[in-house]
Design an enzyme around this catalytic site. Structure first.
Site, short mmCIF file in Angstrom:
data_model
loop_
_atom_site.label_atom_id
_atom_site.label_comp_id
_atom_site.label_asym_id
_atom_site.label_seq_id
_atom_site.Cartn_x
_atom_site.Cartn_y
_atom_site.Cartn_z
N GLU A 155 -12.17 -27.64 -0.50
CA GLU A 155 -12.39 -27.10 0.84
C GLU A 155 -13.86 -26.83 1.14
O GLU A 155 -14.29 -25.68 1.23
CB GLU A 155 -11.55 -25.85 1.06
CG GLU A 155 -10.06 -26.12 1.01
CD GLU A 155 -9.22 -24.91 1.38
OE1 GLU A 155 -9.68 -23.77 1.20
OE2 GLU A 155 -8.08 -25.11 1.84
N GLU A 313 -2.05 -29.09 -0.11
CA GLU A 313 -1.62 -27.72 -0.36
C GLU A 313 -0.68 -27.26 0.74
O GLU A 313 -0.89 -27.57 1.91
CB GLU A 313 -2.82 -26.76 -0.35
CG GLU A 313 -3.75 -26.87 -1.51
CD GLU A 313 -4.90 -25.86 -1.40
OE1 GLU A 313 -4.73 -24.83 -0.72
OE2 GLU A 313 -5.96 -26.13 -1.97
N LYS A 362 -2.29 -13.26 -6.51
CA LYS A 362 -1.13 -12.96 -7.36
C LYS A 362 0.17 -12.83 -6.57
O LYS A 362 1.24 -12.85 -7.15
CB LYS A 362 -1.38 -11.74 -8.25
CG LYS A 362 -1.63 -10.44 -7.54
CD LYS A 362 -1.84 -9.34 -8.58
CE LYS A 362 -2.17 -8.00 -7.95
NZ LYS A 362 -3.52 -7.98 -7.38
#
Ligand code: GAL
Length: 677
Positions: A155, A313, A362
């Site tokens: 990116e 993605e 996370k």
């Protein structure tokens, strides 16, 4: 002819970002991941983008043992690897020893180590370090049968204002204006506020501390420079890979922000790749609207290289960086993946395979959650997608035939945004493009989204919303296209400025466009957000206008609709002009939806352009991929209701093998059909 991501894998790739470096202390997890990959029907892993500190733990000392091991494991497991180059996140030792590789912001402050994409694109040291590590990667993996694509950096974004970048910018500007100060002063219209340049040495990048928003050609040149510098840097990255590992195609996940001109960036890669994170199930738009704006970007990425692209993605469940990270409802993970494939993606990749244990991501959706097993709802959705992609493998490599194109011009977007006037905060260029695209999306009509340098002649209809900036080349191109028989549909703000954002003199739209469209646009009225204008078509149908109403005069064009309100009541609002063998339509106002649908529907009818399925229920659309004589039709239901769709003829249902003339779609369901053309 089929075009695969890599001839070595003539099928869909299913997988995504995998960060084994986060689990290097617990290698039993690597083995478990291999089992889970198989179980999830994943056949691809993208690795290495954030591995530089492990690959080069100290300057010039390389350690590829762990990467060898993981690539081998994936290969033995039947998978392929998309191998990242690590430039987006350098190791700490590098920025500590060479602090000049870090970017400087527009206030002159040097950034510190951290985050990603913080490096200066100009820095010779950084380029050298990147080149070296890429050379090592190419030497080691360039011929590795498991590696099927290079993923360059991650990116690309941003700009740097360090002394080196400033100097490079000055050189860029010098070259652009042939080292001729007169040309520079003219382009920058420097008589305005007494900003005359006496030397090229006085050229400074735009800055919030200096000239940030008033010298429009300077702003444009800086954006052009940022793109050119990003490209130059990217080419430095790619060079050793192509030199040493030539048979592996190169891709990078270009962001669809307007930071750079992606039309220009795309020229230097082999395969386009998109990171797509739609806000499904939001409270501010329907899933149908979310699907339609996602489709716009998917169509753009397919059009970039006019071949299958990569959904590099996507988020399973939900990402973690939205303000509200709502879970995708059951079925939507699969449908969103199918949508990308329908629009031409040959991969379904997620960020990420195994969820991080710590730090910023996370709680980001992933194939394998913290629980660590396959017994999760999301894992089930991934498995479903994997099995599906195997079932429809024959579609991989096939293309899309579009007779309609929408113009996406980044320079135009930058210039519009910079212009002071009309509505200042947001001219809504990209929203407007998506609004036009939606008309076709709803009808299931294939659309390419192309830059201004692309060939228009293969399209029957070109739609150019808000094409404010038209240089001589584009004016010529529009003229030739229409003269030769094309249909061009343009809107308010057309042709106001040239490539230096200097207004065209002699009336809008600039130059020959007045003849092509047969109009002269004298004034533009900007409405307050709550205001509405009124338009009436020849047949008596009324519509609303919002934001902009231009006051145009007919100079040969036929008027199809007029304003019905305000002091310009009775003036032309929508016109068509025959020019050569073609037609040029002009919509002088922004509409709230219905008008463009009706206007374009009637044009499509004239041109005999129809979707594959004529009667699509609301919230259902279809998309076609083709391979020579075979058509693959994806029918997608973005509603929460079960519905059925009558087909125009008999198709083979690719998932059941049955012959069908009608399909039933569950909530967020889809159907994939096949027909010989
Ligand atoms: C992307 C990025 C990934 C990951 C992801 C999370 O923009 O490329 O590395 O951070 O966002 O959604």
């Amino acid at each position: 002819m089929k075009k695969y991501i890599n001839e070595r894998c003539p099928y869909f790739l299913h997988g995504g970002d995998y960060n084994p470096e986060q689990w290097i202390e617990t290698k039993e997890i690597w083995d478990e991941d291999m089992r889970l990959m198989k179980k999830a029907h994943c056949n691809e892993m993208t690795v290495g983008m954030f591995s530089w500190p492990l690959l080069e733990p100290s300057e010039g000392v390389y350690d590829f043992s762990w990467l060898d091991e993981i690539i081998e494991k994936i290969g033995k497991n039947g998978g392929k690897v998309v191998l990242g180059t690590p430039s987006s996140a350098p190791p700490r030792w590098l920025t500590a020893k060479y602090p000049e590789v870090l970017r400087v912001n527009d206030r002159g402050e040097r950034l510190r180590f951290g985050s990603r994409q913080r490096h200066c694109f100009t820095s010779p040291v950084y380029r050298e370090k990147v080149k070296r590590i890429n050379e090592q990667l190419a030497l080691r993996y360039g011929k590795n049968p498991t590696v099927v694509a290079w993923h360059i950096s991650n990116e690309y974004i941003g700009e740097c204002h360090c002394k080196l970048c400033e100097a490079a910018f000055r050189e860029f500007v010098k070259k652009r204006y042939d080292n001729d100060l007169k040309k520079l002063n003219h382009a920058y219209w420097s008589g305005f506020w007494g900003h005359t340049y006496a030397s090229f040495d006085e050229v400074e990048p735009p800055s919030s501390l200096g000239d940030a928003s008033y010298v429009h050609a300077l702003t444009l040149d800086w954006k052009r420079f940022a793109t050119a510098q990003a490209i130059d840097f990217m080419r430095t990255e790619i060079e050793p890979l192509r030199r040493i590992g030539a048979d592996i195609p190169v891709t990078t996940n270009l962001l669809f922000s307007d930071a750079y001109d992606n039309n220009a960036m795309a020229e230097y890669i082999d395969i386009a790749a998109i990171d797509s994170y739609p806000n499904w199930h939001s409270t501010w738009e329907s899933n149908q609207d979310t699907a339609s704006s996602t489709a716009f970007w998917l169509d753009y990425y397919r059009s970039m290289k006019d071949r299958p692209f990569m959904l590099m993605e996507s988020a399973l469940g939900a990402p973690n960086w939205f303000q509200y990270n709502k879970l995708k409802r059951p079925g939507m993970d699969v449908l969103a993946s199918v949508q990308a494939v329908a629009h031409g993606s040959d991969t379904v990749q997620y960020f990420q395979f195994r969820k991080s244990r710590g730090c910023g991501e996370k709680f980001h959706g992933s194939v394998v959650d913290h629980v660590g097993t396959e017994n999760t709802r999301i894992f089930g959705e991934v498995e479903k997608t994997g099995k599906l992609l195997e079932k429809i493998e024959e579609i991989a490599g096939s293309g899309t035939d579009a007779r309609v194109a929408i113009l996406l011009d980044y320079e135009n977007g930058w210039a519009l945004e910079a212009a002071r006037g009309f509505q200042n905060k947001d001219k809504k260029y990209f929203n407007t493009l998506r609004a036009y695209h939606k008309v076709f999306w709803k009808k299931g009509i294939s659309v390419d989204v192309i830059g201004p340098k692309r060939d228009f002649s293969k399209y029957d209809l070109v739609v150019a919303p808000m094409q404010y900036m038209t240089d001589e080349a584009l004016i010529e191109k529009f003229e030739r296209y229409v003269f030769g028989g094309g249909t061009l549909y343009a809107t308010y703000t057309l042709g106001m400025a040239d490539e230096s954002d200097l207004c065209h003199l002699g009336g809008f739209p600039g130059g020959k466009l007045k003849d092509v469209f047969g109009i002269w646009n004298e004034e533009i009225d900007t409405l307050y957000p709550e205001e509405r204008g009124e338009i009436v078509l020849d047949n008596g149908n009324g519509y609303e206008a919002a934001d902009y109403c231009e006051l145009i005069h007919e100079k040969g064009a036929t008027v199809l609709a007029r304003y019905a309100k305000d002091f310009y009541k009775g003036m032309a609002a929508y016109t068509v002009n025959r020019y050569g063998k073609g037609k040029a339509y002009y919509q002088a106002f922004r509409d709230t939806g219905d008008f463009k649908t009706d206007a374009l529907s009637s044009i499509l009818e004239d041109l005999r352009i129809f979707g594959e399925i004529r009667n699509l229920p609301d919230g259902v659309t279809c998309h076609v991929r083709t391979n020579e004589q075979t058509k693959y039709v994806f029918v997608e239901n973005y509603t929460e209701k079960e519905t059925s769709v009558s087909l125009d003829g008999e198709y083979e249902d690719l998932l059941t093998g049955e012959k069908v003339e009608k399909v039933r779609l569950s909530a967020y369901g889809f159907s994939i059909l096949k027909k010989q053309a």
